[in-house]
Structure formats: structure tokens, C-alpha cells
Design an enzyme around this catalytic site. Structure first.
Site, PDB file in Angstrom:
ATOM      1  N   VAL A  38       0.844  -1.195   0.000  1.00 19.18           N
ATOM      2  CA  VAL A  38       0.000   0.000   0.000  1.00 19.18           C
ATOM      3  C   VAL A  38       0.883   1.251   0.000  1.00 19.18           C
ATOM      4  CG1 VAL A  38      -1.823   1.262   1.178  1.00 19.18           C
ATOM      5  CG2 VAL A  38      -1.819  -1.250   1.218  1.00 19.18           C
ATOM      6  N   LYS A  39       0.667   2.059  -1.018  1.00 17.95           N
ATOM      7  CA  LYS A  39       1.482   3.265  -1.177  1.00 17.95           C
ATOM      8  C   LYS A  39       0.761   4.421  -0.486  1.00 17.95           C
ATOM      9  CE  LYS A  39       4.277   4.965  -4.995  1.00 17.95           C
ATOM     10  NZ  LYS A  39       4.312   5.106  -6.439  1.00 17.95           N
ATOM     11  N   ILE A  40       1.486   5.090   0.401  1.00 17.58           N
ATOM     12  CA  ILE A  40       0.870   6.105   1.265  1.00 17.58           C
ATOM     13  C   ILE A  40       1.700   7.390   1.199  1.00 17.58           C
ATOM     14  CG2 ILE A  40       0.289   6.632   3.687  1.00 17.58           C
ATOM     15  CD1 ILE A  40      -0.114   3.608   4.106  1.00 17.58           C
TER      16      ILE A  40
END
Ligand code: E4P
Length: 214
Positions: free
Chosen positions: A82-84
Site C-alpha cells: 500500500v502506497k501512502i
């Protein structure tokens, strides 16, 4: 150093995967928008091609919604990372993900101190954007050097994923500095293999080979 491709284009991913050198994929909303396809469909197609970490970015900017998005994205496939974005609400989400076994890639990092925060929050990867810093006359790779120095000093496990790569020199510098991962467009992967002396040498060998009886 691991090689990731920075694209959401399925044909480019297939091409890079066929070289046998690909370890993973990074996407972002801009890259996915270019495909004209639905987000989930793009991610499922990529997961079917590459057996490695595949970054998929959240689009919320508040912790609660980001957390829900992170859960949803992680449920699509075990390889999803998950890219945050590197904002305070994002760091809270990174902490939550690290406590719930969800891998994260903290994106839009433009300083070593931002990278320090991401590591403290428990990020799996930090993505320093070197090309975009170069664009405003700051040395992108110097940021990477300082991040590696800090992570080494404190034994942080967060992997340094050099992003916004524009040319082979970024890849060379990343490798010399010992970056864990470099994500790059297909064009840069293709540039890495090219050398005029290789082409010249090969042409000569092929010509001379014709003179040798078989
Ligand atoms: C990284 O994960 C980003 O998708 C990417 O490297 C951004 O690159 P750009 O600055 O060329 O858009």
C-alpha cells in the site's frame, strides 16, 4: 539491488518481466489514469504477471479513509504494497499497517528527515523522488545518500526504493550507494543494456564468424 518497473501499462510490464530481471512494480494514480482502465482491474492484471511487490496508492488524505483503503487494497492480492503519501495522516496509517502486517511504500519523499519519520512509523519501503528534486535544482541522489546513512546508523529495516528515476546515472548512483530498490520506466531499463562498443564489437564478431567454416 532490486529492479522495479514504474508503470501501470500491462504491455510494458510484460516486456520487462520477459527479461527475467524484474522484481516488482510501482504504480501511482497518474500512471493508472493513463491506462484508461479501472484501478482494481489494472492491479489484478499486474498481479497475474509479476510475482513480487506491487505498489498501489491510496487516494484519501485522512487517516480513517486511508486505513480503509489500505485494507481494501491489501485484500486484492498478498503482493500488494500500500502506497501512502508522506503526510502526518499518512504516517499514522503506516503505523497502523505495520501493526497489521500490511506492507507499505511511503511515497512523495523529498527529504532525509521525512524518510526518518517513515522508518520510525514502520514503513516497508521509502520512496525518495530523485528526478523531481533534480528538476528544481536540488540533488536528488544526495537525499538518497543521507537517507541510507541515517537508516544504516539506526539499523532501520525500511528499504530505500529510489523513485522518479529519469536516466541510467540515477540507477548507477543508486547501486553504488547500496539502495535496496530502484524503480524505473521501461525506457531506462532498456537504456541500461545499451553500449555502442557492444554493438560495434558484436557486428564485427558476426562478420568474422561468416568467414569461419562450420
Ligand atoms: C514512484 O513510485 C513514482 O511512481 C514515480 O517514480 C514518480 O516518477 P515521476 O517523477 O517521473 O513522475
Amino acid at each position: 539491488m532490486k529492479f522495479f518497473i514504474d508503470t501501470a501499462d500491462i504491455n510494458e510490464i510484460k516486456e520487462a518481466a520477459s527479461y527475467g530481471l524484474l522484481d516488482g512494480v510501482t504504480t501511482n494514480p497518474t500512471l493508472v489514469a493513463r491506462t484508461g482502465k479501472k484501478f482494481r482491474q489494472v492491479l489484478e492484471e499486474i498481479c497475474a504477471i509479476v510475482d513480487g511487490p506491487i505498489s498501489a496508492e491510496v487516494t484519501a488524505v485522512d487517516y480513517e479513509t486511508m486505513r480503509r483503503e489500505a485494507e481494501e487494497l491489501a485484500s486484492i492480492h498478498p503482493n500488494i504494497v500500500v502506497k501512502i503519501p508522506l503526510i502526518l495522516e499518512g504516517l499514522k496509517c503506516v503505523r497502523w499497517c505495520s501493526e497489521h502486517d500490511i506492507d507499505t511504500n511511503v511515497t512523495l519523499c523529498f527529504s532525509p528527515t521525512q524518510a526518518l519519520l517513515a522508518a520510525k512509523a514502520g514503513a516497508t519501503y521509502i520512496s525518495p523522488f530523485v528526478g523531481r528534486l533534480d528538476d528544481i535544482a536540488h540533488e536528488g541522489m544526495e537525499m538518497v545518500r543521507q537517507i541510507i546513512e541515517i537508516y544504516d546508523a539506526y539499523d532501520y529495516e525500511t528499504e530505500v526504493l529510489v523513485a522518479s528515476v529519469r536516466h541510467p546515472l540515477h540507477v548507477l548512483d543508486a547501486a553504488r550507494m547500496g539502495a535496496d530498490v530502484c524503480t524505473m520506466p521501461l525506457s531506462v531499463i532498456a537504456q541500461l543494456v545499451k553500449h555502442p562498443l557492444t554493438d560495434l564489437g558484436l557486428a564485427r564478431f558476426l562478420e568474422d564468424a561468416k568467414k569461419v567454416p562450420r
